[in-house]
Design a protein around this motif. Sequence first.
Motif, short mmCIF file in Angstrom:
data_model
loop_
_atom_site.label_atom_id
_atom_site.label_comp_id
_atom_site.label_asym_id
_atom_site.label_seq_id
_atom_site.Cartn_x
_atom_site.Cartn_y
_atom_site.Cartn_z
N THR A 58 0.80 -1.22 0.00
CA THR A 58 0.00 0.00 0.00
C THR A 58 0.84 1.27 0.00
O THR A 58 0.29 2.37 -0.16
N ARG A 59 2.16 1.14 0.18
CA ARG A 59 3.01 2.33 0.26
C ARG A 59 4.42 1.96 -0.19
O ARG A 59 4.75 0.78 -0.31
N PRO A 60 5.30 2.93 -0.43
CA PRO A 60 6.66 2.63 -0.90
C PRO A 60 7.50 1.95 0.18
O PRO A 60 7.44 2.33 1.36
N TRP A 61 8.30 0.97 -0.24
CA TRP A 61 9.22 0.28 0.65
C TRP A 61 10.53 0.02 -0.08
O TRP A 61 10.54 -0.28 -1.27
N GLU A 117 5.96 0.55 -6.07
CA GLU A 117 6.24 1.05 -4.72
C GLU A 117 7.42 0.33 -4.08
O GLU A 117 7.99 0.83 -3.10
N ILE A 118 7.81 -0.81 -4.58
CA ILE A 118 8.88 -1.60 -3.96
C ILE A 118 10.17 -1.41 -4.73
O ILE A 118 10.26 -1.70 -5.92
N GLN A 119 11.19 -0.94 -4.03
CA GLN A 119 12.51 -0.78 -4.62
C GLN A 119 13.48 -1.76 -3.98
O GLN A 119 13.54 -1.87 -2.75
N ARG A 162 18.62 4.08 3.29
CA ARG A 162 17.23 4.07 2.84
C ARG A 162 16.60 2.70 3.04
O ARG A 162 15.44 2.49 2.64
N VAL A 163 17.33 1.76 3.63
CA VAL A 163 16.87 0.38 3.73
C VAL A 163 15.85 0.23 4.84
O VAL A 163 16.05 0.69 5.97
N LEU A 191 6.46 -5.18 6.94
CA LEU A 191 6.52 -3.72 6.87
C LEU A 191 5.12 -3.11 6.93
O LEU A 191 4.89 -2.12 7.63
N GLU A 192 4.21 -3.69 6.18
CA GLU A 192 2.84 -3.17 6.17
C GLU A 192 2.17 -3.31 7.53
O GLU A 192 1.32 -2.48 7.91
#
Length: 372
Positions: free
Chosen positions: A25-28, A53-55, A185-186, A236-237
Amino acid sequence: MKYLDEFSDPVLAKRLFDDIRAVTTRPWSLMEVCGGQTHSIIRHGIDQLLPEEIQLIHGPGCPVCVTPLEIIDKALEIASRPDVIFCSFGDMLRVPGSGRDLFKVKSEGADVRVVYSPLDALKIAQENPDRQVVFFGIGFETTAPPNAMTVYQAKKLGIPNFSLLVSHVRVPPAIDAIMNSPDCRVQAFLAAGHVCTVMGTAEYPELAERHRVPIIVTGFEPLDILEGIRRAVRQLEAGQHTVENAYPRAVQPEGSPAARAMLSDVFEVTDRAWRGIGTIPLSGWRLSPKYREFDAEHRFSVTGMETEESTVCRSGEVLQGLIKPHECAAFGKECTPRNPLGATMVSSEGACAAYYLYRRLETPDKEASSVG
């Protein structure tokens, strides 16, 4: 699942991709620690098919790439001596030192040999008692046990002309250093499964709790990696940060007690420099006093070397996950596998080599690739 092909099953991969999309649902930002995982990700286009959203950030998990320039120069100095037979795995021969590499030294007449096991080097020492035989021992916790066993055997068998040039590093302190960086940023880690087959998972819960990051022990096939990503994103979510073992067919919580006992006997923990990153406290091993006589640095007195990295190569930033390989201006131009400026373009596990091999020469297009 019993067979390797099943871990690349595109139908199962699609289900995992769908599950990851459904929960995101959000960037990770997730970091895969191991270079073998990086190659699998790039080869199969996993990063291109994930939700935008996933890098995935490529970590410093290539043992050749993080071997510091100073150690390479020490290897070149030792290998150049006429009484030395210098043994190494093949992937170290083209890693550039300050001005040359082991292939260049070999072409100049040095006795540099590619071996497939440190025990091969020990046999060469037995067969050449009038020569000094040195094995270049690099790598993470995965390759350290056989190197430790070889030194143990050299002492037990009384082979005084064998020594080990040690550049072993440890994963948990590297994770700690990455999380302590102001540029970090991890938000979650895919831990290297083969490291945990040796060391187990005991060092990770404290890191996960202190830095509040999920750590998922993950394998190397496409479905292994996707399952690791799925578990990391779910945590994470949900605002969780625990250690999960997504590689139970190979990893036990205690690791390999026999291998760990051998490491504890032969090596001691020490600070260690990482190429492109700098010195990380307690992140490596050196031979313990009991086995110090087999330390090549001590035996050949190679100390006090001044080194200077290429001003063009940005492999250090690649190793820290700060840039992707194609974001370096030299990538694919001045720096290629035939003319590498940094170790990340040499090693079979290097991120730059992976991007070059699989033609990832510009910003990835998430619609451009497929798994299988």
